[in-house]
Design a protein around this motif. Structure first.
Motif, PDB file in Angstrom:
ATOM      1  N   UNK A 297       0.936  -1.103  -0.017  1.00  0.00           N
ATOM      2  CA  UNK A 297      -0.073  -0.119  -0.018  1.00  0.00           C
ATOM      3  C   UNK A 297       0.943   1.369   0.132  1.00  0.00           C
ATOM      4  N   UNK A 298       1.765   1.493   0.957  1.00  0.00           N
ATOM      5  CA  UNK A 298       2.972   2.446   0.807  1.00  0.00           C
ATOM      6  C   UNK A 298       3.463   2.781  -0.419  1.00  0.00           C
ATOM      7  N   UNK A 299       3.925   1.514  -1.089  1.00  0.00           N
ATOM      8  CA  UNK A 299       4.538   1.359  -2.364  1.00  0.00           C
ATOM      9  C   UNK A 299       3.731   2.210  -3.498  1.00  0.00           C
ATOM     10  N   UNK A 300       2.382   1.542  -3.214  1.00  0.00           N
ATOM     11  CA  UNK A 300       1.612   2.123  -4.374  1.00  0.00           C
ATOM     12  C   UNK A 300       1.072   3.555  -4.211  1.00  0.00           C
ATOM     13  N   UNK A 301       1.176   4.062  -2.843  1.00  0.00           N
ATOM     14  CA  UNK A 301       0.723   5.621  -2.631  1.00  0.00           C
ATOM     15  C   UNK A 301       1.845   6.219  -3.155  1.00  0.00           C
TER      16      UNK A 301
END
Length: 66
Positions: free
Chosen positions: A7-11
């Motif tokens: 999720x952090x990477x996608x954001x």
């Protein structure tokens, strides 16, 4: 955990992609949305989500054509 890291990477990707996209089109959201294959309204929502200014921050862009 994997889910949080993903999720952090996608954001992070989304925010960087949008900033580059809008910068490339010098704040023209119609052109940026067309290139990204997004509806202009959705692009605006994504910019708000990531607290990005569609006008960009590079004031030198107003200096004229390159």
């Amino acid at each position: 955990p994997f889910k949080v890291a993903k999720g952090e990477l996608v954001e992070r990707f989304e925010k960087e992609y949008l900033a580059d996209l809008v910068g490339k089109h010098r704040g023209n959201l119609s052109r940026a949305a067309r290139e990204a294959g997004l509806d202009r309204k959705h692009l605006r929502e994504l910019l708000r989500k990531h607290d990005l200014d569609p006008r960009g921050t590079d004031e030198d862009d107003d200096a004229g054509p390159r």
